[in-house]
Design a protein around this motif. Structure first.
Motif, PDB file in Angstrom:
ATOM      1  N   ILE A  25     100.516  49.716 -48.924  1.00  0.00           N
ATOM      2  CA  ILE A  25     100.400  51.102 -49.359  1.00  0.00           C
ATOM      3  C   ILE A  25     100.387  51.108 -50.889  1.00  0.00           C
ATOM      4  CG2 ILE A  25     102.909  51.505 -49.149  1.00  0.00           C
ATOM      5  CD1 ILE A  25     102.179  54.426 -48.336  1.00  0.00           C
ATOM      6  N   HIS A  52      96.094  51.024 -47.649  1.00  0.00           N
ATOM      7  CA  HIS A  52      96.253  52.470 -47.513  1.00  0.00           C
ATOM      8  C   HIS A  52      96.570  53.062 -48.881  1.00  0.00           C
ATOM      9  CE1 HIS A  52      96.990  56.156 -45.337  1.00  0.00           C
ATOM     10  NE2 HIS A  52      98.141  56.305 -45.947  1.00  0.00           N
ATOM     11  N   VAL A  54      97.456  56.263 -51.280  1.00  0.00           N
ATOM     12  CA  VAL A  54      98.037  57.605 -51.253  1.00  0.00           C
ATOM     13  C   VAL A  54      98.033  58.179 -52.664  1.00  0.00           C
ATOM     14  CG1 VAL A  54     100.123  58.975 -50.780  1.00  0.00           C
ATOM     15  CG2 VAL A  54      99.555  57.034 -49.314  1.00  0.00           C
ATOM     16  N   TYR A 102     105.432  57.055 -44.250  1.00  0.00           N
ATOM     17  CA  TYR A 102     104.204  56.441 -43.712  1.00  0.00           C
ATOM     18  C   TYR A 102     104.560  55.348 -42.703  1.00  0.00           C
ATOM     19  CZ  TYR A 102      99.877  53.697 -43.626  1.00  0.00           C
ATOM     20  OH  TYR A 102      98.769  53.001 -43.230  1.00  0.00           O
ATOM     21  N   GLU A 105     105.528  56.652 -39.333  1.00  0.00           N
ATOM     22  CA  GLU A 105     104.342  57.050 -38.556  1.00  0.00           C
ATOM     23  C   GLU A 105     103.678  55.848 -37.906  1.00  0.00           C
ATOM     24  OE1 GLU A 105     105.019  60.647 -38.601  1.00  0.00           O
ATOM     25  OE2 GLU A 105     103.042  60.135 -37.749  1.00  0.00           O
TER      26      GLU A 105
END
Ligand code: ZN
Length: 216
Positions: A25, A52, A54, A102, A105
């Motif tokens: 991330i 990922h 963000v 995150y 999830e």
């Protein structure tokens, strides 16, 4: 948690060595150098892990600092009585909290971050006490059992290079990562505080390796 710098790239390969599945991330927060995001994406691709991104907007740059505000000249050294102005107040608090949300999830409860207390440049949110405190807070906030891993917490920059070497990625970290505050990849500009720390550590490690080999 992956920025594309030396520390988090070393941690990425540490995570790949220690866990079956790894996701990265990366955050954008109004930092001046977006090149590091491109490098992070490229490294994640080379490592074969999910990337990922963000965007947390300017949330981490409400506090004035020289990493997100071009009008502030960067501190070259840590002032005696305060944090250097490269400190982005709350950054690791925001980043780790968002990574945990995150992770939850995704069913991921092991979070790896490259913070280090040893070489910490006067940043309070790189200290072990902060990480431990936040770990407890995250578990209470979400009623989960997160584990924050900090493989670099007690090692210096030279030992971080040594770890990268042991993981077989010394050249990759040296050539493909961006640590420089002036946005120059690899060995960087050579004179900003981040470059000095990185390059001195590399020299120290390579010298000690040379001595070691000389003795064999
Ligand atoms: Zn530099």
């Amino acid at each position: 948690m992956f920025s594309g710098g030396q520390d988090s790239t070393t941690c990425l390969f540490w995570a790949i060595r220690n866990f079956k599945e790894v996701h990265t991330i990366t955050f954008t927060y109004g930092q001046k150098h977006s090149a590091e995001v491109d490098m992070a994406r490229e490294i994640a691709g080379m490592a074969g892990v999910d990337f990922h991104l963000v965007d947390i907007g300017r949330i981490a740059s409400i506090g004035r600092n020289s990493l997100t505000d071009s009008s502030i000249a960067m501190d070259q050294e840590k002032p005696a009585d305060s944090c250097p102005n490269t400190f982005v107040p709350g950054r690791n608090l925001f980043f780790i909290s968002i990574a945990a949300v995150y992770g939850r999830e995704m069913g991921i409860y092991d979070i790896v971050t490259g913070v280090s207390q040893t070489d910490f440049s006067g940043y309070p949110d790189c200290r072990d006490s902060f990480i431990r405190s936040l770990n407890v807070t995250l578990n209470l906030a979400m009623d989960e059992q997160f584990v924050l891993h900090t493989p670099l917490m007690w090692i210096d920059k030279a030992q971080t290079w040594e770890l990268a070497d042991r993981l077989g990625v010394l050249d990759l970290v040296r050539e493909k990562t961006l640590t420089c505050y002036n946005g120059i990849p690899g060995d960087g500009c050579g004179h900003c505080p981040a470059c000095k720390l990185r390059n001195e550590g590399l020299k120290k490690y390579l010298d000690s390796k040379k001595n070691q080999n000389g003795q064999d």
